[in-house]
Design an enzyme around this catalytic site. Structure first.
Site, PDB file in Angstrom:
ATOM      1  N   GLY A  46      43.463   8.866 -51.557  1.00  0.00           N
ATOM      2  CA  GLY A  46      42.672   9.145 -50.367  1.00  0.00           C
ATOM      3  C   GLY A  46      41.610  10.163 -50.721  1.00  0.00           C
ATOM      4  N   GLN A  51      35.336  16.627 -49.356  1.00  0.00           N
ATOM      5  CA  GLN A  51      35.814  16.834 -50.725  1.00  0.00           C
ATOM      6  C   GLN A  51      34.753  16.488 -51.763  1.00  0.00           C
ATOM      7  OE1 GLN A  51      39.719  14.540 -50.137  1.00  0.00           O
ATOM      8  NE2 GLN A  51      40.253  16.099 -51.662  1.00  0.00           N
ATOM      9  N   CYS A  94      46.637  17.318 -53.853  1.00  0.00           N
ATOM     10  CA  CYS A  94      45.287  17.069 -53.352  1.00  0.00           C
ATOM     11  C   CYS A  94      44.299  17.153 -54.507  1.00  0.00           C
ATOM     12  CB  CYS A  94      44.948  18.114 -52.295  1.00  0.00           C
ATOM     13  SG  CYS A  94      43.293  17.952 -51.603  1.00  0.00           S
ATOM     14  N   LEU A  95      43.337  16.228 -54.553  1.00  0.00           N
ATOM     15  CA  LEU A  95      42.327  16.254 -55.618  1.00  0.00           C
ATOM     16  C   LEU A  95      41.527  17.558 -55.605  1.00  0.00           C
ATOM     17  CD1 LEU A  95      40.969  12.595 -55.440  1.00  0.00           C
ATOM     18  CD2 LEU A  95      42.388  13.601 -57.237  1.00  0.00           C
ATOM     19  N   HIS A 136      46.658  13.649 -43.831  1.00  0.00           N
ATOM     20  CA  HIS A 136      46.134  14.587 -44.831  1.00  0.00           C
ATOM     21  C   HIS A 136      44.604  14.533 -44.854  1.00  0.00           C
ATOM     22  CE1 HIS A 136      46.372  16.414 -49.084  1.00  0.00           C
ATOM     23  NE2 HIS A 136      45.114  16.026 -48.992  1.00  0.00           N
ATOM     24  N   GLU A 137      44.029  13.318 -44.814  1.00  0.00           N
ATOM     25  CA  GLU A 137      42.570  13.191 -44.876  1.00  0.00           C
ATOM     26  C   GLU A 137      41.902  13.709 -43.602  1.00  0.00           C
ATOM     27  OE1 GLU A 137      41.537  12.868 -47.690  1.00  0.00           O
ATOM     28  OE2 GLU A 137      43.249  11.861 -48.599  1.00  0.00           O
ATOM     29  N   HIS A 140      41.455  17.301 -43.700  1.00  0.00           N
ATOM     30  CA  HIS A 140      40.268  17.711 -44.463  1.00  0.00           C
ATOM     31  C   HIS A 140      39.030  17.772 -43.561  1.00  0.00           C
ATOM     32  CE1 HIS A 140      41.468  18.132 -48.628  1.00  0.00           C
ATOM     33  NE2 HIS A 140      42.027  16.937 -48.678  1.00  0.00           N
TER      34      HIS A 140
HETATM   35 CO    CO Z   1      43.347  16.239 -50.132  1.00  0.00          CO
END
Ligand code: CO
Length: 164
Positions: A46, A51, A94-95, A136-137, A140
């Site tokens: 995701g 991000q 998380c990235l 989660h997204e 963000h």
């Molecule tokens: Co994330």
């Protein structure tokens, strides 16, 4: 083109509440495809627009990852219409926070509304890990990072390490 991923819990872009998308046009579709390329290159499941540096309400999610019905869905202005009282606990990474892992409590299932890249409204009911990815997204988009929900942060994955 792959995009540069913003990192860090104090990163100003990651901590800003993103604004709704007003117009679905070619530029936005192109950006969505770059987000998908970036998510795939980074082996995430995701990715949210902030991000990769833009505070707009768009996310891309890989649903049913690793299954025969795996599908990548770009979602514009996603909104959770309702969520189950039932919760689930699961490990997240998380990235934008490489190397950090932790257990997060999320709703077990959600009813979701979003616009697709053609500007059409869609609703979707998701559960289990798919529901985790979307929650989660959407966090963000509101400047929230998974570490905000975590009691004890770990520096290694206990469960296969999928970055969301
Ligand atoms: Co994330």
């Amino acid at each position: 083109m792959t995009l540069q991923v913003q990192t860090g819990t104090q990163n100003e872009i990651l901590r800003t509440k993103s604004k709704p998308v007003r117009q679905v046009n070619g530029e936005l579709r192109h950006f969505a495809l770059d987000m998908i390329k970036t998510m795939e290159a980074e082996k995430g499941v995701g990715l949210a627009a902030p991000q990769v540096g833009r505070n707009i309400r768009m996310i891309v999610c890989k649903l049913n990852p690793g299954e025969h019905n795996e599908v990548v869905v770009p979602m514009i202005n996603p909104e959770i219409l309702s969520e189950s009282k039932a919760k689930q606990m699961g490990e997240e990474g998380c990235l934008s926070l490489p190397g950090d892992w932790g257990q997060v409590e999320r709703s077990k299932s959600i009813l979701l509304r979003f616009m697709n890249l053609k500007g059409k409204q869609q609703t979707l009911e998701l559960s289990d890990f798919n529901a985790v990815v979307v929650q989660h997204e959407i966090d963000h988009l509101n400047g929230v990072l998974f570490t905000d929900h975590v009691k004890e942060l770990k520096h290694a994955s206990a469960s296969g390490g999928r970055h969301i």
